[in-house]
Design an enzyme around this catalytic site. Structure first.
Site, PDB file in Angstrom:
ATOM      1  CE  LYS A  80      46.191  -9.567  27.790  1.00  0.00           C
ATOM      2  NZ  LYS A  80      46.331  -9.498  26.091  1.00  0.00           N
ATOM      3  CG  HIS A 183      42.895 -16.280  11.683  1.00  0.00           C
ATOM      4  ND1 HIS A 183      42.079 -16.873  12.671  1.00  0.00           N
ATOM      5  CD2 HIS A 183      41.308 -16.121  11.317  1.00  0.00           C
ATOM      6  CE1 HIS A 183      40.948 -17.001  12.772  1.00  0.00           C
ATOM      7  NE2 HIS A 183      40.282 -15.914  11.487  1.00  0.00           N
ATOM      8  CB  VAL A 184      49.240 -15.932  12.139  1.00  0.00           C
ATOM      9  CG1 VAL A 184      51.065 -15.228  12.303  1.00  0.00           C
ATOM     10  CG2 VAL A 184      48.630 -14.994  13.388  1.00  0.00           C
TER      11      VAL A 184
HETATM   12  P1  NAD Z   1      44.249 -19.499  15.372  1.00  0.00           P
HETATM   13  O1  NAD Z   1      43.643 -19.702  16.294  1.00  0.00           O
HETATM   14  O2  NAD Z   1      43.873 -18.717  14.118  1.00  0.00           O
HETATM   15  O3  NAD Z   1      45.517 -20.471  14.511  1.00  0.00           O
HETATM   16  C1  NAD Z   1      45.672 -21.545  15.328  1.00  0.00           C
HETATM   17  C2  NAD Z   1      46.072 -22.475  14.261  1.00  0.00           C
HETATM   18  O4  NAD Z   1      46.962 -23.646  14.960  1.00  0.00           O
HETATM   19  C3  NAD Z   1      44.956 -22.835  14.059  1.00  0.00           C
HETATM   20  O5  NAD Z   1      44.289 -23.930  13.104  1.00  0.00           O
HETATM   21  C4  NAD Z   1      44.661 -24.200  14.988  1.00  0.00           C
HETATM   22  O6  NAD Z   1      43.646 -25.053  14.471  1.00  0.00           O
HETATM   23  C5  NAD Z   1      45.976 -25.164  14.854  1.00  0.00           C
HETATM   24  N1  NAD Z   1      46.599 -25.349  15.689  1.00  0.00           N
HETATM   25  C6  NAD Z   1      46.087 -25.668  17.211  1.00  0.00           C
HETATM   26  N2  NAD Z   1      46.956 -27.102  17.310  1.00  0.00           N
HETATM   27  C7  NAD Z   1      47.592 -27.596  17.246  1.00  0.00           C
HETATM   28  C8  NAD Z   1      48.399 -28.128  17.104  1.00  0.00           C
HETATM   29  N3  NAD Z   1      48.783 -29.031  18.222  1.00  0.00           N
HETATM   30  N4  NAD Z   1      49.818 -28.942  15.740  1.00  0.00           N
HETATM   31  C9  NAD Z   1      49.271 -27.599  14.645  1.00  0.00           C
HETATM   32  N5  NAD Z   1      48.571 -26.994  14.872  1.00  0.00           N
HETATM   33  C10 NAD Z   1      47.973 -26.522  15.564  1.00  0.00           C
HETATM   34  O7  NAD Z   1      45.354 -18.010  15.630  1.00  0.00           O
HETATM   35  P2  NAD Z   1      46.173 -17.026  14.863  1.00  0.00           P
HETATM   36  O8  NAD Z   1      44.923 -15.976  14.815  1.00  0.00           O
HETATM   37  O9  NAD Z   1      46.733 -17.926  13.795  1.00  0.00           O
HETATM   38  O10 NAD Z   1      47.031 -16.809  16.316  1.00  0.00           O
HETATM   39  C11 NAD Z   1      47.954 -18.119  16.328  1.00  0.00           C
HETATM   40  C12 NAD Z   1      49.313 -17.537  17.269  1.00  0.00           C
HETATM   41  O11 NAD Z   1      50.260 -16.305  16.864  1.00  0.00           O
HETATM   42  C13 NAD Z   1      48.534 -17.357  18.861  1.00  0.00           C
HETATM   43  O12 NAD Z   1      49.471 -18.601  19.839  1.00  0.00           O
HETATM   44  C14 NAD Z   1      48.724 -16.080  19.104  1.00  0.00           C
HETATM   45  O13 NAD Z   1      48.389 -15.720  20.435  1.00  0.00           O
HETATM   46  C15 NAD Z   1      49.840 -15.601  18.722  1.00  0.00           C
HETATM   47  N6  NAD Z   1      49.371 -14.202  17.972  1.00  0.00           N
HETATM   48  C16 NAD Z   1      48.385 -14.211  17.455  1.00  0.00           C
HETATM   49  C17 NAD Z   1      48.647 -12.337  16.840  1.00  0.00           C
HETATM   50  C18 NAD Z   1      47.552 -12.204  15.595  1.00  0.00           C
HETATM   51  O14 NAD Z   1      47.960 -11.416  14.836  1.00  0.00           O
HETATM   52  N7  NAD Z   1      46.823 -12.810  15.460  1.00  0.00           N
HETATM   53  C19 NAD Z   1      49.323 -11.516  17.260  1.00  0.00           C
HETATM   54  C20 NAD Z   1      50.292 -11.835  18.065  1.00  0.00           C
HETATM   55  C21 NAD Z   1      50.776 -13.142  18.439  1.00  0.00           C
END
Ligand code: NAD
Length: 369
Positions: A80, A183-184
């Site tokens: 990292k 997103h996820v």
């Molecule tokens: P993102 O920011 O697109 O989505 C997160 C969502 O959570 C947002 O819609 C936000 O409004 C919501 N949120 C924030 N605080 C909240 C709360 N207190 N209660 C309910 N909802 C809340 O992020 P993402 O890319 O979808 O990633 C989501 C999680 O998955 C993160 O922890 C990220 O580290 C992990 N992750 C993502 C990926 C990837 O491919 N994007 C890969 C590995 C891990």
């Protein structure tokens, strides 16, 4: 700061401090373990309050990458990097190109990617200086947004968990509580709803909730998600949501989601176990993002990405088996699986194959004229 003592404790292989006065660069690259292959892990830019804080972060994150890659079955090590600076004010072409040159000087031992505070435009500058960079824009052969793949990988983790808990992996027959439909999370809602499953959602963003409701999900309040009577809890927003306050409220049978660092601490993982709630370790479930960028080395291919995501079913199943075999909680079993793989591959010794035979016309023997 006693760097050598810190490194001795965390078992890192190498730490590189990168400084370029003209570009204003202060960065740290940490390689935790490269037994399985080159160390891959994202670049984070953050206004750390101190150098010690930056060092602690990069050491912690790079160690996590070793475990994630090992459990995912990838031939990658853990690394990292962090740039000390404010992503809103301190970015420049020179900064990222200077950083790219440091990466290039490591000759492939470390490969970088996007992380917090970094976007695809920053990576373009890094990419100008080194090939050892993934997650670049699709026009450069990059893999694009990993979220749909992470969601698909999470679905495989859910299948493996259902199979282990209920001896049945018919996704549509169970109910799900999804915290965070970004997103996820939103992609996961789509996949689950396509099976006809009952899905509850919550998010701080009302538009995201509405989009999920339009797909047939039921909205619940931000705090109510922990009380939902659903079979599976899928954290897809924040870390540390499984904690002393939330666990006693759970009626869930399974926790399986994509968010990083879901457990507030290790005791919470054991507490889930004691309550008969199956925990699918987060870094095994959400490995899809890492898998997706890893494919860029051989030329990105969507079909290959999907095939790779399916292996998450097997890695999560294997974690459950190790937990049973050794009588340990699943979070510990995931670490053990990673450590066993690294130890096993690290011990592999292959016979010398004789290069001269593979390159006809060249002779490396000591007597060659
Ligand atoms: P993102 O920011 O697109 O989505 C997160 C969502 O959570 C947002 O819609 C936000 O409004 C919501 N949120 C924030 N605080 C909240 C709360 N207190 N209660 C309910 N909802 C809340 O992020 P993402 O890319 O979808 O990633 C989501 C999680 O998955 C993160 O922890 C990220 O580290 C992990 N992750 C993502 C990926 C990837 O491919 N994007 C890969 C590995 C891990």
């Amino acid at each position: 700061m006693n760097v050598f003592e810190t490194v001795a404790t965390t078992e890192h292989e190498q730490i590189v401090f990168c400084h370029n006065k003209d570009a204003g660069l202060r960065a740290i690259i940490a390689i935790h373990n490269s037994t399985l292959g080159p160390a891959l892990g994202g670049l984070r830019m953050w206004p750390y309050a101190s150098e010690q804080e930056a060092l602690d972060d990069v050491l912690r994150l790079s160690r996590g990458m070793t475990y994630k890659a090992a459990v995912a079955g990838l031939n990658l090590g853990g690394g990292k990097s962090v740039i000390i600076g404010d992503p809103r004010t301190d970015k420049s072409e020179a900064l990222f190109r200077a950083f790219g040159r440091f990466i290039d000087s490591m000759q492939g031992r470390y490969i970088t990617a996007e992380d917090v505070g970094i976007d695809v435009n920053d990576m373009e500058f890094v990419f100008q200086e080194t090939d050892n960079c993934v997650g670049v824009h699709q026009v450069h052969g990059g893999s694009g947004d990993p979220s749909p793949f992470t969601a698909f990988g999470t679905l495989q983790g859910i299948r493996a968990s259902l199979q282990h808990r209920f001896n049945d992996e018919t996704i549509g027959d169970y109910s799900y509580a999804i915290q965070g439909v970004g997103h996820v999370g939103f992609e996961l809602v789509k996949l689950l709803r396509a099976t006809g499953a009952k899905v509850f959602v919550t998010d701080i963003n009302p538009e995201s909730v509405q989009a999920a409701v339009d797909l047939g999900a039921e909205a619940v309040g931000l705090d109510d998600i922990f009380d939902v009577d659903a079979d599976v809890f899928c954290p897809t927003a924040l870390g540390a949501v499984i904690n002393e306050q939330t666990i006693p409220r759970f009626k869930f049978k399974i926790v399986c989601g994509a968010a990083n660092n879901q457990l507030a601490n290790e005791e919470c993982g054991s507490e889930l176990e004691d309550r008969g709630i199956l925990y699918a370790p987060d870094y095994a479930v959400n490995a899809g993002g890492l898998m997706n960028v890893s494919i860029e080395f051989e030329g990105y291919n969507r079909e290959r990405a999907e095939r790779m995501m399916r292996t998450i079913y097997y890695s999560v199943s294997k974690i459950f088996k190790i937990a049973e075999r050794d009588g340990i909680p699943t979070w510990k079993a995931a670490d053990r699986m990673a450590e066993e793989r690294i130890a096993m591959i690290g011990k592999l010794k292959l016979p010398f194959m004789g290069r001269a035979h593979r390159y006809p016309g060249r002779d490396r023997s000591p007597n060659a004229k």
